[in-house]
Design a protein around this motif. Structure first.
Motif, PDB file in Angstrom:
ATOM      1  N   UNK A 146     -11.907  -6.882  -0.445  1.00  0.00           N
ATOM      2  CA  UNK A 146     -12.431  -5.049   0.237  1.00  0.00           C
ATOM      3  C   UNK A 146     -11.121  -4.423   0.582  1.00  0.00           C
ATOM      4  N   UNK A 147     -11.234  -5.238   2.180  1.00  0.00           N
ATOM      5  CA  UNK A 147     -10.419  -4.621   2.886  1.00  0.00           C
ATOM      6  C   UNK A 147      -8.481  -4.407   2.301  1.00  0.00           C
ATOM      7  N   UNK A 148      -8.510  -5.350   1.483  1.00  0.00           N
ATOM      8  CA  UNK A 148      -6.915  -5.048   1.135  1.00  0.00           C
ATOM      9  C   UNK A 148      -6.878  -4.371   0.296  1.00  0.00           C
ATOM     10  N   UNK A 149      -7.810  -4.060  -1.002  1.00  0.00           N
ATOM     11  CA  UNK A 149      -7.502  -3.230  -2.109  1.00  0.00           C
ATOM     12  C   UNK A 149      -7.954  -1.867  -0.985  1.00  0.00           C
ATOM     13  N   UNK A 150      -8.849  -1.116   0.339  1.00  0.00           N
ATOM     14  CA  UNK A 150      -8.376  -0.167   0.819  1.00  0.00           C
ATOM     15  C   UNK A 150      -7.293   0.504   1.207  1.00  0.00           C
ATOM     16  N   UNK A 151      -6.842  -0.949   1.764  1.00  0.00           N
ATOM     17  CA  UNK A 151      -5.255  -0.708   2.210  1.00  0.00           C
ATOM     18  C   UNK A 151      -4.337   0.120   1.831  1.00  0.00           C
ATOM     19  N   UNK A 152      -4.085  -0.736   0.570  1.00  0.00           N
ATOM     20  CA  UNK A 152      -3.489  -0.507  -0.864  1.00  0.00           C
ATOM     21  C   UNK A 152      -2.142  -0.587  -0.645  1.00  0.00           C
ATOM     22  N   UNK A 153      -1.565  -2.128   0.502  1.00  0.00           N
ATOM     23  CA  UNK A 153      -0.039  -2.492   0.791  1.00  0.00           C
ATOM     24  C   UNK A 153      -0.278  -3.912  -0.163  1.00  0.00           C
ATOM     25  N   UNK A 154       1.523  -4.000  -0.618  1.00  0.00           N
ATOM     26  CA  UNK A 154       2.213  -4.927  -0.515  1.00  0.00           C
ATOM     27  C   UNK A 154       3.002  -6.027   0.312  1.00  0.00           C
ATOM     28  N   UNK A 155       2.168  -5.684   1.759  1.00  0.00           N
ATOM     29  CA  UNK A 155       3.463  -5.921   2.714  1.00  0.00           C
ATOM     30  C   UNK A 155       2.724  -7.037   4.307  1.00  0.00           C
ATOM     31  N   UNK A 156       2.658  -7.646   4.002  1.00  0.00           N
ATOM     32  CA  UNK A 156       1.771  -8.585   5.206  1.00  0.00           C
ATOM     33  C   UNK A 156       2.924  -9.080   5.803  1.00  0.00           C
ATOM     34  N   UNK A 157       3.021  -8.989   7.117  1.00  0.00           N
ATOM     35  CA  UNK A 157       3.153  -9.779   8.506  1.00  0.00           C
ATOM     36  C   UNK A 157       2.694 -10.011   9.235  1.00  0.00           C
ATOM     37  N   UNK A 158       3.004 -10.772   9.977  1.00  0.00           N
ATOM     38  CA  UNK A 158       1.360 -11.373  11.383  1.00  0.00           C
ATOM     39  C   UNK A 158       2.001 -12.234  11.939  1.00  0.00           C
ATOM     40  N   UNK A 159       1.107 -12.936  13.036  1.00  0.00           N
ATOM     41  CA  UNK A 159       0.459 -13.798  13.751  1.00  0.00           C
ATOM     42  C   UNK A 159      -0.829 -14.386  13.724  1.00  0.00           C
ATOM     43  N   UNK A 160      -1.020 -15.275  13.262  1.00  0.00           N
ATOM     44  CA  UNK A 160      -2.279 -15.673  12.961  1.00  0.00           C
ATOM     45  C   UNK A 160      -3.343 -16.095  13.681  1.00  0.00           C
ATOM     46  N   UNK A 161      -4.549 -15.819  13.709  1.00  0.00           N
ATOM     47  CA  UNK A 161      -5.859 -14.929  14.153  1.00  0.00           C
ATOM     48  C   UNK A 161      -6.892 -15.823  13.704  1.00  0.00           C
TER      49      UNK A 161
END
Length: 374
Positions: free
Chosen positions: A5-20
């Motif tokens: 649901x969070x990713x649906x709300x943000x509505x982006x198709x590109x993620x980059x990061x350092x895991x946590x």
């Protein structure tokens, strides 16, 4: 809140990061949905690296990128946020998702306490509007916050969702592994045996926890070890500082692949100084195991070739205990900077504990021991 649901709300198709670990639900969701995909999901070396990568994505597409991280990574994004993204410079909009370790009132490890206290303040100082998501936060509240964020994004500003412990959930399982056979705790046990009473500087995460428990099991003092429980990526630089000032003492650094990648420039400084009394061991399992097991790029690169190119006079990779013991013994006697990569499996004991001494006690005991050495 369900991570879907969070990713649906943000509505982006590109993620980059350092895991946590606090964002494990998000990390596992991204790995299951995209894996490592240059078009949709990249695990980068450090948080500043992620931010610049995401900026390039926005420049090329005009769309909103998402950068995820533990709050300890805020320090790594300050420069690109202030001098690249800020609306007084290039006005590049970005969405950050930040795991809130050390939140005031929530028990956590010592390296997270102060970072937790200043997490929101640092975002305010960087002009990043934030919204905190907890277990009781509703989907509607998050959606309303995102609508406000979209207005800021149109102005070239940055925003952040700060994630409290246990706030995100994901039902699917994600299993990480590799083909390596050597177990990290046993690798460290072999290092301890050969190093004897030489000082050891160990890296962030499970490696330092395992080193502590090995000393306990052996009935040995902890004075020989500096456990770098925070400051990921800097243990080899700490070891270099010690080695240069204790030239007649062999100094060992137990490092990890994720940590080496995070600040790889330190290898160039190490190689340029080349202290003959230092051994740099990188235990490479190709994973950010301490925070869940998500992959690093270390299984796809040649760390020994990088070490040689950085000026290390000796570098080798091993994948068996026979070879490890041979190289450890040789490094102990060698009067040249040595680099040993150890290919390692993913996994640790379920009952692995944490250091029972405080960080301040660790520092003082280590410093007192160093005073007795040359």
């Amino acid at each position: 809140m369900k991570v879907e649901k969070l990713t649906e709300i943000i509505d982006s198709d590109f993620y980059t990061g350092v895991p946590d670990s606090q964002l494990k639900a998000l990390c596992n969701y991204l790995m299951n949905k995209y894996g490592i995909d240059p078009q949709h999901h990249i695990i980068a070396a450090n948080e500043g690296n992620c931010t610049a990568l995401a900026a390039g994505y926005h420049l090329a597409t005009g769309r909103l990128p998402v950068v995820y991280m533990q709050n300890s990574g805020e320090g790594n994004i300050i420069n690109p946020v202030a001098s690249l993204l800020n609306d007084k410079v290039y006005a590049i909009p970005m969405m950050f998702i930040i795991g809130w370790r050390g939140e005031p009132g929530v028990h956590d490890e010592p390296q997270h306490i102060y970072q937790g206290e200043v997490t929101i303040k640092l975002l305010e100082d960087m002009d990043i509007a934030s919204f905190v998501i907890g277990k009781e936060t509703t989907d509607e509240e998050v959606a309303a916050a995102m609508e406000n964020f979209r207005k800021l994004h149109k102005q070239g500003k940055n925003t952040a969702f700060v994630i409290r412990k246990g706030a995100l959930s994901y039902d699917e399982k994600t299993v990480y592994g590799n083909e390596n056979k050597m177990v990290r705790e046993e690798i460290i046990r072999h290092i301890v045996k050969v190093s004897g009473e030489d000082p050891i500087i160990s890296t962030t995460g499970k490696a330092s926890r395992e080193l502590f428990e090995i000393r306990e099991a052996n009935g040995q003092s902890h004075k020989y070890d500096f456990l770098t429980v925070g400051s990921m990526g800097h243990s080899s630089s700490i070891a270099l500082g010690v080695a240069l000032n204790k030239p007649d003492t062999k100094i060992w650094c137990i490092d990890g692949d994720g940590a080496v990648l995070m600040h790889m420039g330190s290898m160039a400084v190490l190689g340029a100084n080349a202290p003959g009394n230092m051994v740099h061991i990188v235990i490479n399992n190709g994973a950010h195991e301490t925070v869940g097991g998500m992959p690093t790029v270390a299984s796809k690169i040649n760390l020994t070739a990088i070490a040689v190119a950085c000026g290390y006079p000796y570098a080798v990779s091993v994948d068996s205990f026979d070879l490890l013991d041979k190289e450890l013994e040789a490094a102990k006697l060698r009067n040249k900077l040595s680099f040993i990569e150890v290919k390692c499996s993913i996994g640790a004991r379920d009952d692995l504990g944490r250091p029972t001494t405080t960080a301040l006690e660790n520092k003082q005991n280590f410093m007192n021991y160093l005073k007795t050495l040359r």
